[in-house]
Design a protein around this motif. Structure first.
Motif, PDB file in Angstrom:
ATOM      1  N   CYS A 281      14.214  32.941  30.523  1.00  0.00           N
ATOM      2  CA  CYS A 281      13.834  34.321  30.237  1.00  0.00           C
ATOM      3  C   CYS A 281      14.989  35.279  30.514  1.00  0.00           C
ATOM      4  O   CYS A 281      15.916  34.973  31.260  1.00  0.00           O
ATOM      5  CB  CYS A 281      12.635  34.725  31.086  1.00  0.00           C
ATOM      6  N   HIS A 283      14.693  38.153  32.088  1.00  0.00           N
ATOM      7  CA  HIS A 283      14.498  38.809  33.377  1.00  0.00           C
ATOM      8  C   HIS A 283      14.013  37.763  34.390  1.00  0.00           C
ATOM      9  O   HIS A 283      13.306  36.825  34.021  1.00  0.00           O
ATOM     10  CB  HIS A 283      13.483  39.947  33.266  1.00  0.00           C
ATOM     11  N   THR A 292      15.921  32.751  36.483  1.00  0.00           N
ATOM     12  CA  THR A 292      15.559  33.183  35.132  1.00  0.00           C
ATOM     13  C   THR A 292      15.178  31.977  34.263  1.00  0.00           C
ATOM     14  O   THR A 292      15.186  32.052  33.038  1.00  0.00           O
ATOM     15  CB  THR A 292      16.719  33.947  34.470  1.00  0.00           C
ATOM     16  N   TRP A 381       5.309  36.952  34.483  1.00  0.00           N
ATOM     17  CA  TRP A 381       6.141  37.568  33.441  1.00  0.00           C
ATOM     18  C   TRP A 381       5.959  39.086  33.384  1.00  0.00           C
ATOM     19  O   TRP A 381       6.257  39.715  32.368  1.00  0.00           O
ATOM     20  CB  TRP A 381       5.808  36.962  32.085  1.00  0.00           C
ATOM     21  N   GLN A 384       9.009  41.041  32.256  1.00  0.00           N
ATOM     22  CA  GLN A 384       9.639  40.730  30.971  1.00  0.00           C
ATOM     23  C   GLN A 384       9.376  41.845  29.960  1.00  0.00           C
ATOM     24  O   GLN A 384       8.305  42.458  29.950  1.00  0.00           O
ATOM     25  CB  GLN A 384       9.100  39.396  30.427  1.00  0.00           C
TER      26      GLN A 384
END
Length: 500
Positions: A281, A283, A292, A381, A384
């Motif tokens: 990801c 973030h 991450t 998440w 995100q």
């Protein structure tokens, strides 16, 4: 008359066609669908043409095309029938205790499956599992299959030095699953046969098998034993790509004269999962500002694999869950000229949404994961900025959606997948991100062989893969769709399931 399983069908009588499948001037009026040599040859008002041969009485039910699950780990899914279910355990201590009481399998191991540790208040550890399970080799497979928790006896059996928490992640976890699945082929095939019969009873006429094994031999063996109940497209993993090329296998090649079992795509896993907190990801995850996720295949290596597969006539199925992984996968499709799918596409950057359609890359997605993971997504998440489970956004930009279950991660049930995609809920909870729900017509098409871009029309000349159900899926509520009853499943004009 009541046809037997496997008997050739001539007419599916007194059924109604749904949505875009309705043929004017029939509207909602019952029709007969005439079948010959595995194809639909005519659709006429009920009783207008004489019935010939074996007739399936649809009793006024609804007829839909045969359904597909576009992402199944067939052996792992089938073997859950002999493993201890852990989906409802609420702590590491409870999971360890359940496994300590679970039956020992014939091979001397205890195996549990389906635990979700992200919200457990306590932490899995080698010591805890040893205390509760003793000297019996014990394995707990995460619901996402990306991690496995083992006790010391299991580590000794596998000749692996245990980490402090007793958990193996990503490729080491996959290797454990491969070993657990490596049972006597007669045993495995018996479980696979039973599991596919259950799928046929839910209207499934085809699956994409993504087992981490040399699937060509497994399906050749099953065909030789008489398997003919479903269409199968099977994947090839990178470590077996050169073998597939050397044996002249290309996407679409059939292993049998009927063309039921065919070579599928090169399957590459490029990142981890949400549940194991390893999906790549943009973030970091909230419990670790340095985490991450992981790219398990470097972008340059992914491009090289896809170029090699494409040049040898194979399409590509690329596992990408996090937004970084999805960006790299789309880049690799663009650079290689490959055709195929991205598997999962659970978190996608806004700028990448239209690239699926622009590049002709299918979005092979599992709608039930969104419902299973809604609370996890909202916490793990939360930081995100990409879109989680963006089904509507992908559909609106023209992406071809192909629905599946990732069984055993979610149960293999296309009606559950459709319900999750349309209603974005389960069990009466408030819908989660309802703006990303798709229409029932899109969901039905995405659950057929060609996906949402191909549509789901039934018309003369089409292959007679058909399902008779008790309700119109285009008007069903969430609960109604999930409890859809299948009266008959027909594969190329042959019955593979008929309700008692």
């Amino acid at each position: 008359m009541t046809p037997g399983r496997g008997e050739a069908i001539s007419v599916v009588a007194d059924v109604r066609l749904t949505g875009a499948d309705r043929v004017d001037p029939f509207g909602d009026d019952p029709v007969d669908v005439h079948v010959r040599d595995g194809l639909i040859i005519d659709i006429a008002p009920a009783g207008a043409l004489p019935a010939r041969g074996v007739v399936v009485d649809g009793s006024g039910g609804w007829l839909v095309p045969g359904l597909w699950d576009h992402h199944v780990h067939t052996v792992q899914w089938a073997l859950t029938a002999q493993r201890t279910p852990l989906g409802d355990v609420e702590s590491a201590a409870e999971a360890a205790s359940v496994m300590g009481r679970s039956p020992v399998l014939d091979d001397g191991r205890r195996v549990g499956t389906g635990f979700r540790d992200a919200f457990w208040a306590d932490t899995p550890s080698l010591t805890l599992l040893d205390e509760r399970t003793g000297d019996v080799p014990t394995y707990l497979i995460n619901a996402d299959v990306h991690s496995v928790w083992l006790n010391s006896a299991a580590f000794r059996r596998e000749s692996i030095v245990p980490p402090a928490d007793g958990i193996l992640r990503e490729e080491p976890a996959f290797e454990i699953s491969r070993r657990l699945n490596d049972l006597d082929t007669a045993v495995v095939d018996r479980y696979v046969h039973a599991a596919l019969n259950r799928a046929a009873a839910r209207g499934v006429t085809g699956i994409v098998d993504l087992d981490m094994a040399w699937n060509a031999d497994a399906w050749t063996r099953r065909l030789a034993a008489g398997f003919d109940g479903m269409r199968v497209s099977f994947g090839v993993y990178p470590d077996l790509l050169e073998r597939a090329i050397a044996e002249g296998l290309a996407t679409g090649d059939a292993l049998d004269p009927l063309g039921l079992v065919r070579v599928g795509s090169l399957k590459v896993i490029t990142d981890g999962s949400l549940g194991t907190r390893t999906a790549a990801c943009s973030h970091p995850y909230p419990d670790d500002p340095h985490n991450t996720g992981v790219m398990t295949v470097a972008p340059e290596n992914l491009r090289a694999l896809m170029v090699r597969a494409t040049g040898s006539g194979m399409s590509c199925a690329i596992h990408a869950i996090g937004d970084v992984a999805n960006s790299h996968a789309l880049d690799a499709f663009a650079a290689s000229g490959a055709t195929g799918t991205i598997e999962h596409a659970q978190l996608v950057a806004h700028a990448d949404i239209p690239r699926f359609a622009r590049l002709g890359v299918g979005a092979s997605v599992q709608p039930e994961h969104a419902i299973d993971d809604r609370d996890l997504t909202d916490s793990v998440w939360a930081a995100q900025t990409a879109l989680p489970y963006p089904l509507r956004s992908l559909a609106d930009t023209g992406a071809n959606l192909l629905f599946g279950s990732d069984a055993p991660v979610s149960p293999l049930d296309p009606w559950a997948a459709m319900a999750a995609a349309v209603h974005r809920t389960r069990g009466g909870r408030e819908p989660w991100h309802p703006d990303q729900g798709v229409s029932a017509a899109v969901a039905l098409a995405a659950s057929t062989s060609g996906g949402s871009a191909a549509g789901s029309a039934l018309e003369p000349g089409a292959v007679a893969d058909l399902v008779v159900v008790d309700r119109d899926p285009l008007t069903a509520s969430d609960a109604e769709m999930r409890t859809t009853q299948v009266a008959a499943t027909i594969l190329a004009g042959r019955l593979t399931h008929i309700a008692p």
